[in-house]
Design a protein around this motif. Structure first.
Motif, PDB file in Angstrom:
ATOM      1  N   UNK A  81       0.837  -1.201   0.000  1.00  0.00           N
ATOM      2  CA  UNK A  81       0.000   0.000   0.000  1.00  0.00           C
ATOM      3  C   UNK A  81       0.874   1.254   0.000  1.00  0.00           C
ATOM      4  N   UNK A  82       0.437   2.258  -0.735  1.00  0.00           N
ATOM      5  CA  UNK A  82       1.116   3.556  -0.753  1.00  0.00           C
ATOM      6  C   UNK A  82       0.380   4.499   0.180  1.00  0.00           C
ATOM      7  N   UNK A  83       1.106   4.979   1.199  1.00  0.00           N
ATOM      8  CA  UNK A  83       0.531   5.888   2.186  1.00  0.00           C
ATOM      9  C   UNK A  83       1.418   7.114   2.305  1.00  0.00           C
ATOM     10  N   UNK A  84       0.846   8.281   2.525  1.00  0.00           N
ATOM     11  CA  UNK A  84       1.679   9.465   2.725  1.00  0.00           C
ATOM     12  C   UNK A  84       2.348   9.427   4.092  1.00  0.00           C
ATOM     13  N   UNK A  85       3.402  10.229   4.251  1.00  0.00           N
ATOM     14  CA  UNK A  85       4.029  10.366   5.560  1.00  0.00           C
ATOM     15  C   UNK A  85       3.053  11.021   6.521  1.00  0.00           C
ATOM     16  N   UNK A  86       3.050  10.540   7.753  1.00  0.00           N
ATOM     17  CA  UNK A  86       2.172  11.117   8.763  1.00  0.00           C
ATOM     18  C   UNK A  86       2.899  12.127   9.632  1.00  0.00           C
ATOM     19  N   UNK A  87       2.188  12.630  10.609  1.00  0.00           N
ATOM     20  CA  UNK A  87       2.778  13.548  11.580  1.00  0.00           C
ATOM     21  C   UNK A  87       3.574  12.735  12.598  1.00  0.00           C
ATOM     22  N   UNK A  88       4.851  13.006  12.706  1.00  0.00           N
ATOM     23  CA  UNK A  88       5.728  12.227  13.586  1.00  0.00           C
ATOM     24  C   UNK A  88       5.678  12.790  15.004  1.00  0.00           C
ATOM     25  N   UNK A  89       5.499  11.862  15.945  1.00  0.00           N
ATOM     26  CA  UNK A  89       5.602  12.263  17.354  1.00  0.00           C
ATOM     27  C   UNK A  89       5.869  11.015  18.182  1.00  0.00           C
ATOM     28  N   UNK A  90       6.169  11.207  19.460  1.00  0.00           N
ATOM     29  CA  UNK A  90       6.483  10.089  20.351  1.00  0.00           C
ATOM     30  C   UNK A  90       5.253   9.754  21.177  1.00  0.00           C
ATOM     31  N   UNK A  91       4.760   8.540  21.006  1.00  0.00           N
ATOM     32  CA  UNK A  91       3.596   8.067  21.735  1.00  0.00           C
ATOM     33  C   UNK A  91       4.056   7.377  23.012  1.00  0.00           C
ATOM     34  N   UNK A  92       3.355   7.628  24.139  1.00  0.00           N
ATOM     35  CA  UNK A  92       3.797   7.076  25.420  1.00  0.00           C
ATOM     36  C   UNK A  92       3.740   5.554  25.452  1.00  0.00           C
ATOM     37  N   UNK A  93       2.923   4.933  24.600  1.00  0.00           N
ATOM     38  CA  UNK A  93       2.832   3.483  24.568  1.00  0.00           C
ATOM     39  C   UNK A  93       3.565   2.881  23.369  1.00  0.00           C
ATOM     40  N   UNK A  94       3.430   3.516  22.206  1.00  0.00           N
ATOM     41  CA  UNK A  94       3.934   2.919  20.973  1.00  0.00           C
ATOM     42  C   UNK A  94       5.296   3.426  20.555  1.00  0.00           C
ATOM     43  N   UNK A  95       5.846   4.397  21.278  1.00  0.00           N
ATOM     44  CA  UNK A  95       7.145   4.936  20.892  1.00  0.00           C
ATOM     45  C   UNK A  95       6.996   5.940  19.756  1.00  0.00           C
ATOM     46  N   UNK A  96       7.947   5.959  18.824  1.00  0.00           N
ATOM     47  CA  UNK A  96       7.907   6.891  17.693  1.00  0.00           C
ATOM     48  C   UNK A  96       6.892   6.407  16.663  1.00  0.00           C
ATOM     49  N   UNK A  97       5.879   7.219  16.397  1.00  0.00           N
ATOM     50  CA  UNK A  97       4.798   6.827  15.495  1.00  0.00           C
ATOM     51  C   UNK A  97       4.513   7.964  14.519  1.00  0.00           C
ATOM     52  N   UNK A  98       3.694   7.641  13.508  1.00  0.00           N
ATOM     53  CA  UNK A  98       3.173   8.635  12.581  1.00  0.00           C
ATOM     54  C   UNK A  98       1.651   8.556  12.625  1.00  0.00           C
ATOM     55  N   UNK A  99       1.011   9.701  12.667  1.00  0.00           N
ATOM     56  CA  UNK A  99      -0.446   9.739  12.770  1.00  0.00           C
ATOM     57  C   UNK A  99      -1.022  10.664  11.701  1.00  0.00           C
ATOM     58  N   UNK A 100      -2.334  10.480  11.444  1.00  0.00           N
ATOM     59  CA  UNK A 100      -3.044  11.313  10.478  1.00  0.00           C
ATOM     60  C   UNK A 100      -4.214  12.008  11.165  1.00  0.00           C
ATOM     61  N   UNK A 101      -4.394  13.282  10.836  1.00  0.00           N
ATOM     62  CA  UNK A 101      -5.553  14.049  11.267  1.00  0.00           C
ATOM     63  C   UNK A 101      -6.361  14.475  10.029  1.00  0.00           C
ATOM     64  N   UNK A 102      -7.645  14.690  10.236  1.00  0.00           N
ATOM     65  CA  UNK A 102      -8.550  15.245   9.216  1.00  0.00           C
ATOM     66  C   UNK A 102      -8.834  14.244   8.084  1.00  0.00           C
ATOM     67  N   UNK A 103      -7.822  13.673   7.467  1.00  0.00           N
ATOM     68  CA  UNK A 103      -8.065  12.723   6.392  1.00  0.00           C
ATOM     69  C   UNK A 103      -6.781  12.138   5.857  1.00  0.00           C
ATOM     70  N   UNK A 104      -6.894  11.005   5.149  1.00  0.00           N
ATOM     71  CA  UNK A 104      -5.723  10.361   4.566  1.00  0.00           C
ATOM     72  C   UNK A 104      -6.175   9.477   3.407  1.00  0.00           C
ATOM     73  N   UNK A 105      -5.308   9.375   2.375  1.00  0.00           N
ATOM     74  CA  UNK A 105      -5.572   8.530   1.212  1.00  0.00           C
ATOM     75  C   UNK A 105      -4.563   7.400   1.152  1.00  0.00           C
ATOM     76  N   UNK A 106      -5.013   6.240   0.686  1.00  0.00           N
ATOM     77  CA  UNK A 106      -4.140   5.087   0.482  1.00  0.00           C
ATOM     78  C   UNK A 106      -4.434   4.490  -0.884  1.00  0.00           C
ATOM     79  N   UNK A 107      -3.372   4.020  -1.561  1.00  0.00           N
ATOM     80  CA  UNK A 107      -3.517   3.344  -2.853  1.00  0.00           C
ATOM     81  C   UNK A 107      -2.949   1.946  -2.735  1.00  0.00           C
TER      82      UNK A 107
END
Length: 728
Positions: A81-107
């Motif tokens: 799957x092709x996904x755009x880069x997300x917003x990078x931040x450090x999650x207290x449980x998952x460590x370094x993650x990328x997240x999406x707000x508002x919307x996201x597309x996948x191919x």
């Protein structure tokens, strides 16, 4: 509002464990949206061969990029799957993650098999609400069933799967980064509470208790959410003495202390016991699956025998008690009995097939040690020292980490290194290379039998290779060691070492036995070369184990490492009479040989499973519970590819027409759990039956009674009798 949030957080995992069709119940007053409204998924199939997905994400919600998974349905093969880069931040449980707000597309690219008429796909995703009430949804899966557009590409019948790895791609990853995996603990469904948090207690003295919580990997217990209470004993107080834990930030409890794996809690009992022989204890506690969901508050009750020695297991007070093994499987074993069983188990290890390569090494040592009584004793003592030191070290590791016996073979790095060690020793025995006697050269010490260092490390190698084989008489002794105080446990491991080393030690010190040995001569070199072949076979066996753990790519990398190691040893022998440059090349070649091992250890486990064997059901706690509720007898077989005893039982009993006929006659189901790789559910099952490793065989009767644990070495008549009794 905060209380509603906490209630939701506590009850969500319970809903999940009970198989609720809804992720969690919604309350109109809490402001939370259903998962499909928080993340609205739409599809676009207008481009043949590409499925486009779009999530519309509600305000104050976000999706995890790394928690998205896609799986094609019948006749559908999907690519990456092709996904755009997300917003990078450090999650207290998952460590370094990328997240999406508002919307996201996948191919997602796909191909279809001939005759496929629908585009079916499973889409899994997970997200959270980031303002009060802060709460994360369980992983949610949507099943897509869409019309197949005209012009969809047809998959070639002989083409490999789009995601199948290749040896070339693995070789290209030398030193490279592996794909970021999912957060620990979140790929598997949460275990039932009694398996996720096993609670036990024993009395060291009438006024001193030891409480123990045991959790599988990636589960943890809150310290400050634990409350202890004595029932029906006014004036008796409990004072816990918590060990140091892990400081963790928690969205509800703030900065708090948690415990992973296992925690032992000494508790002082004060007050007038009034001559009591037992104490009724009740413990309330809470824990979580790391990176996953938290369990509701659990309460367990147990009765502690104040005379000491017996281990009591806590049972839930708010529901049916989990099934307990029959009384004969408890750890009510004296220290002397455990030591005798350990001695017998160590002796039997000398006869186990997995120790065959070490028997070759010991045979050569016995022959060469016959030169003189003093030399025989030196060989025997140093070999015994290597065995005993290794058993003590292994015992300390197992006791501290509470790992199961032989579980080091679940690590592909250990398996591959052992295979290369076997190859190096075999090449030495074949005369390809002659190592020196320097203790600083570990490879030399392992292969050279002419000095004390060589004898010592031969004993070390014997323990490493022998430990995966759980021989008869060892199970009870090892189970006792895992539950007993540290000093008693170390004595058990020491006695196992004495049993393993005893035959070699006896020949070294008893002249009558020594006189039975053949006289040294030129034939010894020929025998030494002949005995190298079991070592080669041991390396082949370890490569086969590695194939099941990490697939064909890992075996290819191991073969590359083996060739480079052989080249290193060959050049090492040639460089003896050469200069410093030639000797430096040995180091370079050795580093090249290590590189493939480093890479294969990072390969993921194969995503595919073995083709289902007719009449065999894969073990899961949920499936076992379902069969038991239906009144079906179940024969549970816990096995592993690296377990020689398991394979011997399969060849002689379990893979026979007679066994299949016995299952059919009893109306029983054959359920198999594969522990070749780490599996928390199987580890919890082993722990429930106080079993330190595989094999484990348990037969559950159709009347719902407790399971019957069978010996580690099976016979046809024993299995037949157990199935007949289970069908009554």
């Amino acid at each position: 509002m905060r209380s509603i949030s906490l209630a939701l957080r506590l009850w969500m995992p319970l809903m999940l464990l009970l198989g609720s069709a809804q992720a969690f119940a919604q309350d109109d007053t809490d402001g939370l949206l259903p998962v499909t409204e928080a993340y609205k998924l739409s599809t676009d199939t207008s481009t043949p061969g590409v499925l486009k997905l779009h999530w519309t994400i509600a305000p104050d919600y976000y999706l995890y990029r790394g928690r998205m998974k896609f799986k094609g349905g019948d006749g559908i093969t999907i690519g990456t799957a092709t996904l755009p880069d997300g917003e990078k931040h450090h999650d207290e449980y998952l460590g370094d993650v990328e997240t999406y707000h508002h919307g996201v597309d996948a191919s997602i690219p796909y191909t279809v098999a001939t005759g496929t008429t629908r585009l079916t796909l499973s889409v899994q995703y997970q997200g959270c609400h980031e303002v009060e009430p802060k709460i994360c949804y369980p992983p949610h899966t949507e099943k897509l069933d869409l019309p197949l557009p005209a012009g969809a590409p047809i998959a070639a019948t002989d083409a490999p799967a789009a995601t199948a790895p290749t040896l070339g791609s693995a070789l290209n990853r030398f030193g490279g980064k592996t794909d970021a995996g999912a957060a620990p603990g979140m790929d598997s469904a949460p275990l039932p509470p009694e398996q996720a948090f096993r609670f036990e207690a024993l009395a060291r003295k009438p006024d001193e208790l030891l409480l123990r919580w045991t959790m599988p990997k990636d589960y943890y217990l809150y310290r400050d959410q634990t409350v202890l209470h004595v029932k029906n004993a006014d004036g008796v107080k409990l004072e816990p003495h918590w060990p140091a834990g892990v400081v963790k930030g928690d969205p509800h409890f703030g900065t708090t202390t948690v415990f992973f794996g296992q925690v032992e809690l000494p508790v002082t009992v004060s007050g007038d016991l009034g001559g009591r022989k037992s104490l009724d204890l009740e413990a309330s506690f809470q824990g979580c699956q790391d990176g996953g969901l938290c369990y509701p508050l659990m309460t367990r009750a147990l009765t502690v025998d104040l005379s000491g020695g017996a281990v009591a297991t806590g049972t839930p007070t708010d529901g049916p008690a989990p099934e307990q093994p029959p009384a004969r499987d408890t750890l009510d074993v004296s220290l002397w009995s455990a030591l005798l069983l350990a001695l017998g188990g160590g002796l039997v290890l000398n006869l186990m097939p997995c120790v065959l390569p070490v028997l070759s090494i010991k045979a050569i040592g016995l022959i060469e040690g016959g030169e003189s009584p003093a030399r025989r004793r030196s060989h025997a003592l140093m070999y015994t020292a290597g065995v005993l030191v290794s058993f003590i070290a292994l015992g300390l590791i197992i006791i501290s980490l509470k790992q199961a016996w032989g579980s080091q073979m679940q690590n592909p790095l250990v398996v591959s290194v052992l295979a290369l060690v076997m190859l190096a020793v075999a090449l030495s025995m074949s005369g390809v290379v002659q190592f020196g006697t320097s203790l600083g050269n570990t490879g030399s010490a392992l292969a050279n039998r002419s000095g004390p260092a060589g004898d010592f490390f031969t004993g070390v190698l014997a323990v490493v290779v022998a430990s995966p084989c759980t021989a008869p008489f060892m199970g009870t002794a090892l189970a006792y060691a895992l539950a007993a105080p540290t000093l008693n446990a170390l004595l058990v491991f020491l006695m196992l070492g004495i049993g393993l080393a005893l035959p070699f030690l006896a020949v070294g010190y008893v002249p009558a036995l020594a006189r039975l040995l053949p006289r040294p001569g030129a034939w010894m070199e020929t025998l030494k070369q002949v005995l190298a072949f079991p070592m080669y076979l041991a390396a082949v066996w370890l490569a086969w184990v590695l194939a099941h753990q990490r697939g064909a790519d890992a075996v290819g990398l191991l073969l590359v490492a083996a060739v480079l190691l052989a080249m290193t040893l060959w050049w090492f022998e040639r460089s003896r009479s050469r200069g410093a440059v030639s000797r430096a090349l040995v180091v370079v070649l050795l580093l090249l040989a290590i590189a493939p091992v480093y890479t294969l250890a990072k390969l993921p486990a194969p995503s595919h499973t073995e083709p289902a064997t007719d009449g065999v059901v894969a073990f899961t706690p949920a499936k076992l519970e379902e069969l038991r509720k239906a009144g079906t007898p179940v024969f549970v077989d816990m096995t592993a590819d690296w377990c020689i005893t398991c394979k011997a039982n399969e060849h002689t009993v379990l893979d026979t027409d007679a066994f299949r006929a016995q299952l059919k006659q009893a109306g029983a189901v054959y359920m198999k759990g594969d522990w070749t790789n780490e599996d928390p559910a199987i580890t919890a099952f082993l722990d429930q039956y106080h079993t330190p490793g595989v094999p484990l065989y348990v037969v559950f009767p159709k009347n719902g009674g407790p399971g019957r644990k069978l010996p580690t070495v099976l016979t046809g008549s024993l299995v037949e009798q157990a199935l007949v009794e289970a069908s009554k």
